[in-house]
Design a protein around this motif. Structure first.
Motif, PDB file in Angstrom:
ATOM      1  N   SER A 183     -11.593 -76.218  19.890  1.00  0.00           N
ATOM      2  CA  SER A 183     -12.490 -75.104  20.192  1.00  0.00           C
ATOM      3  C   SER A 183     -13.892 -75.613  20.457  1.00  0.00           C
ATOM      4  N   GLU A 184     -14.321 -76.581  19.664  1.00  0.00           N
ATOM      5  CA  GLU A 184     -15.650 -77.143  19.885  1.00  0.00           C
ATOM      6  C   GLU A 184     -15.739 -77.802  21.255  1.00  0.00           C
ATOM      7  N   ARG A 185     -14.678 -78.540  21.616  1.00  0.00           N
ATOM      8  CA  ARG A 185     -14.702 -79.202  22.922  1.00  0.00           C
ATOM      9  C   ARG A 185     -14.775 -78.202  24.043  1.00  0.00           C
ATOM     10  N   ARG A 186     -14.058 -77.088  23.891  1.00  0.00           N
ATOM     11  CA  ARG A 186     -14.036 -76.087  24.964  1.00  0.00           C
ATOM     12  C   ARG A 186     -15.321 -75.316  25.059  1.00  0.00           C
ATOM     13  N   HIS A 187     -15.878 -74.929  23.913  1.00  0.00           N
ATOM     14  CA  HIS A 187     -16.889 -73.891  23.932  1.00  0.00           C
ATOM     15  C   HIS A 187     -18.311 -74.311  23.559  1.00  0.00           C
ATOM     16  N   ASN A 188     -18.483 -75.501  22.984  1.00  0.00           N
ATOM     17  CA  ASN A 188     -19.816 -75.861  22.521  1.00  0.00           C
ATOM     18  C   ASN A 188     -20.382 -77.022  23.320  1.00  0.00           C
ATOM     19  N   TRP A 241     -15.517 -66.258  12.834  1.00  0.00           N
ATOM     20  CA  TRP A 241     -16.847 -65.754  13.177  1.00  0.00           C
ATOM     21  C   TRP A 241     -17.372 -66.569  14.346  1.00  0.00           C
ATOM     22  N   LYS A 242     -18.076 -65.904  15.249  1.00  0.00           N
ATOM     23  CA  LYS A 242     -18.673 -66.586  16.390  1.00  0.00           C
ATOM     24  C   LYS A 242     -20.170 -66.310  16.402  1.00  0.00           C
ATOM     25  N   VAL A 243     -20.929 -67.308  16.816  1.00  0.00           N
ATOM     26  CA  VAL A 243     -22.379 -67.155  16.956  1.00  0.00           C
ATOM     27  C   VAL A 243     -22.764 -67.766  18.291  1.00  0.00           C
ATOM     28  N   ALA A 244     -23.695 -67.114  18.987  1.00  0.00           N
ATOM     29  CA  ALA A 244     -24.018 -67.552  20.343  1.00  0.00           C
ATOM     30  C   ALA A 244     -25.481 -67.352  20.673  1.00  0.00           C
ATOM     31  N   LEU A 245     -25.967 -68.175  21.595  1.00  0.00           N
ATOM     32  CA  LEU A 245     -27.219 -67.923  22.291  1.00  0.00           C
ATOM     33  C   LEU A 245     -26.864 -67.388  23.669  1.00  0.00           C
ATOM     34  N   GLY A 246     -27.672 -66.458  24.161  1.00  0.00           N
ATOM     35  CA  GLY A 246     -27.393 -65.914  25.477  1.00  0.00           C
ATOM     36  C   GLY A 246     -28.647 -65.369  26.118  1.00  0.00           C
ATOM     37  N   LYS A 247     -28.509 -65.003  27.378  1.00  0.00           N
ATOM     38  CA  LYS A 247     -29.629 -64.369  28.064  1.00  0.00           C
ATOM     39  C   LYS A 247     -29.156 -63.085  28.724  1.00  0.00           C
ATOM     40  N   VAL A 248     -30.013 -62.081  28.652  1.00  0.00           N
ATOM     41  CA  VAL A 248     -29.731 -60.746  29.178  1.00  0.00           C
ATOM     42  C   VAL A 248     -30.780 -60.442  30.237  1.00  0.00           C
ATOM     43  N   SER A 249     -30.346 -59.879  31.356  1.00  0.00           N
ATOM     44  CA  SER A 249     -31.287 -59.555  32.426  1.00  0.00           C
ATOM     45  C   SER A 249     -32.186 -58.395  32.000  1.00  0.00           C
ATOM     46  N   PRO A 250     -33.389 -58.287  32.571  1.00  0.00           N
ATOM     47  CA  PRO A 250     -34.330 -57.232  32.168  1.00  0.00           C
ATOM     48  C   PRO A 250     -33.771 -55.825  32.342  1.00  0.00           C
ATOM     49  N   GLU A 277     -24.497 -70.908  24.848  1.00  0.00           N
ATOM     50  CA  GLU A 277     -23.948 -71.871  23.894  1.00  0.00           C
ATOM     51  C   GLU A 277     -23.368 -71.106  22.725  1.00  0.00           C
ATOM     52  N   TRP A 278     -22.202 -71.549  22.224  1.00  0.00           N
ATOM     53  CA  TRP A 278     -21.654 -70.825  21.079  1.00  0.00           C
ATOM     54  C   TRP A 278     -20.794 -71.689  20.188  1.00  0.00           C
ATOM     55  N   LEU A 279     -20.631 -71.196  18.967  1.00  0.00           N
ATOM     56  CA  LEU A 279     -19.874 -71.895  17.929  1.00  0.00           C
ATOM     57  C   LEU A 279     -18.904 -70.920  17.289  1.00  0.00           C
ATOM     58  N   GLU A 280     -17.706 -71.395  16.978  1.00  0.00           N
ATOM     59  CA  GLU A 280     -16.700 -70.582  16.295  1.00  0.00           C
ATOM     60  C   GLU A 280     -16.395 -71.203  14.938  1.00  0.00           C
ATOM     61  N   VAL A 281     -16.415 -70.376  13.906  1.00  0.00           N
ATOM     62  CA  VAL A 281     -16.216 -70.827  12.525  1.00  0.00           C
ATOM     63  C   VAL A 281     -15.075 -70.024  11.906  1.00  0.00           C
ATOM     64  N   VAL A 291     -23.176 -71.322   7.378  1.00  0.00           N
ATOM     65  CA  VAL A 291     -22.988 -72.125   8.592  1.00  0.00           C
ATOM     66  C   VAL A 291     -23.595 -71.405   9.794  1.00  0.00           C
ATOM     67  N   ILE A 292     -23.356 -70.079   9.868  1.00  0.00           N
ATOM     68  CA  ILE A 292     -23.936 -69.260  10.939  1.00  0.00           C
ATOM     69  C   ILE A 292     -25.461 -69.306  10.860  1.00  0.00           C
ATOM     70  N   ASN A 293     -26.007 -69.114   9.658  1.00  0.00           N
ATOM     71  CA  ASN A 293     -27.456 -69.110   9.464  1.00  0.00           C
ATOM     72  C   ASN A 293     -28.073 -70.451   9.851  1.00  0.00           C
ATOM     73  N   ARG A 294     -27.431 -71.560   9.456  1.00  0.00           N
ATOM     74  CA  ARG A 294     -27.950 -72.889   9.764  1.00  0.00           C
ATOM     75  C   ARG A 294     -28.012 -73.108  11.277  1.00  0.00           C
ATOM     76  N   TRP A 295     -26.938 -72.696  11.948  1.00  0.00           N
ATOM     77  CA  TRP A 295     -26.864 -72.871  13.409  1.00  0.00           C
ATOM     78  C   TRP A 295     -27.996 -72.105  14.089  1.00  0.00           C
ATOM     79  N   LEU A 296     -28.257 -70.884  13.630  1.00  0.00           N
ATOM     80  CA  LEU A 296     -29.330 -70.077  14.209  1.00  0.00           C
ATOM     81  C   LEU A 296     -30.702 -70.673  13.894  1.00  0.00           C
ATOM     82  N   LYS A 297     -30.891 -71.139  12.666  1.00  0.00           N
ATOM     83  CA  LYS A 297     -32.189 -71.702  12.287  1.00  0.00           C
ATOM     84  C   LYS A 297     -32.536 -72.913  13.142  1.00  0.00           C
TER      85      LYS A 297
END
Length: 396
Positions: free
Chosen positions: A31-36, A68-77, A86-90, A101-107
């Motif tokens: 999963s890490e190889r595919r998605h992160n 659980w999944k956590v991601a960074l993303g961008k949304v149009s105005p 970018e995202w991580l699955e736990v 783990v989610i909190n650490r990734w976000l920090k």
């Protein structure tokens, strides 16, 4: 040597071990190889400014019973497009193992976003004026009962200047409902409502009414609505694996159309056990007609009770070839012409009214990013009100 051994140990396992928990792979390597993205190649995003001419950089967290999944993303105005960067699955373990783990990734990335959206399995408490806001409540997942989700995830996340980072918290079905509503442009079409149904291990229903996710008394739990039984379930005295109300004569949709009910019917019909419904249950199996019966009845119930202007179907089981047209037909049959609108009576328009989600397995995570965009909008609205209607320096 001990040092050599540490070098061979994956970083996330070393992190888990140092926290006092047994070393375990918190995210499957595949999963890490595919998605992160590797840290070195991850894009260095600008700090989110929220200027209307720019994309909005946000973070999203999707909590599920399996992972659980956590991601960074961008949304149009204009809130019409959303991209996961970018995202991580736990895997879902105990809260004290998973949420840090989610909190650490976000920090580690908090300079790259200013808003967070969180969608969790429930029931949850989404009302900010309640003492248990941000908690999972009476979930059947014993280790997660009455767990504070928002606190551990948002701990230490701040915006420039040191203020707590704005966030939005909701169910894991209200989040994709909002995402589908905004990204499909229903608001621009003059519409204000949508129902999102996910069918997989369980059945969940998210509702958007008047442009916002529905909370009300708590939040929708329409997967537990009572449905009329199919003849097979009556004739064979079918007893679902799990019932919403033990000891009650109650036929909740989730108990009769989700994963476990399909597996049990397959065993009854073939005397075989399946752990892979997609591969083992034939396309022409009568089981799919039974699933379509229950989901079609659920759609009809939502039409009668909520009158949504679109119904979107998600979850792995809705990817079965031919099931969505069957669901439409059952919904139409149950309503029996009582709702005299073209979206129900006309087959071509019904095909655009009840649809499969175009976002597939990303619907939930995308929805949390749209929740974050909603958090931005509400934060800026509050800032403008506090400034007497003028633009405030505290707007992000």
């Amino acid at each position: 040597s001990e040092g050599a051994q540490e070098k061979k140990t994956p970083a996330r396992q070393r992190q888990a071990a140092s926290s006092g928990h047994p070393p375990r792979r918190l995210c499957p390597t595949a999963s890490e190889r595919r998605h992160n993205m590797a840290e070195a190649s991850a894009p260095k995003l600008p700090v989110a400014t929220g200027v209307l001419a720019e994309d909005i950089y946000v973070a999203g967290v999707e909590g599920g019973g399996t992972s659980w999944k956590v991601a960074l993303g961008k949304v149009s105005p204009d809130l019409r497009s959303c991209k996961v960067i970018e995202w991580l699955e736990v895997p879902t373990h105990k809260p004290e193992e998973t949420l840090p783990v989610i909190n650490r990734w976000l920090k580690e990335r908090q300079a790259q976003f200013n808003f967070v959206g969180i969608g969790s399995f429930g029931p949850v408490q989404p009302k900010r004026n309640k003492p248990n806001y941000g908690h999972i409540t009476a979930t059947p997942k014993v280790e997660w009962k009455f767990t504070d989700v928002v606190g551990p995830i948002m701990d230490g996340l701040v915006v420039p200047g040191g203020a707590p980072m704005p966030h939005q918290f909701d169910t894991d079905v209200n989040a994709p409902a909002l995402g589908e509503f905004l990204l499909d442009g229903l608001r621009e079409e003059g519409k204000s409502s949508l129902a999102y149904i996910t069918v997989g291990t369980g059945i969940g229903v998210g509702l958007v009414v008047n442009d916002k996710p529905v909370h009300g008394l708590l939040h929708p739990e329409a997967g537990h609505l009572c449905m009329p039984l199919v003849d097979f379930d009556v004739d064979e005295n079918f007893v679902p694996v799990k019932k919403a109300m033990k000891g009650a004569t109650w036929y909740p949709c989730e108990s009769y159309a989700a994963k476990e009910s399909i597996q049990k019917r397959f065993l009854m019909l073939t005397k075989k056990v399946t752990t892979n419904i997609k591969e083992d249950v034939p396309k022409d199996s009568p089981i799919w007609a039974m699933v379509a019966h229950y989901i079609g009845a659920l759609c009809a119930s939502l039409v009668l009770a909520v009158s949504p202007e679109k119904i979107v179907l998600g979850g792995g089981l809705m990817n079965h070839e031919g099931i969505v047209p069957l669901i439409r037909k059952h919904c139409q049959t149950f309503l029996h012409g009582y709702i005299p609108v073209e979206e129900i009576l006309d087959d071509a328009k019904l095909a655009k009214y009840i649809v499969r989600s175009s976002r597939g397995e990303n619907a939930g995570l995308t929805g949390t990013l749209m929740l974050a965009a909603q958090a931005r909008q509400e934060h800026n609205d509050r800032a403008r009100r506090a400034a007497g209607g003028s633009k405030s320096a505290s707007a992000l």
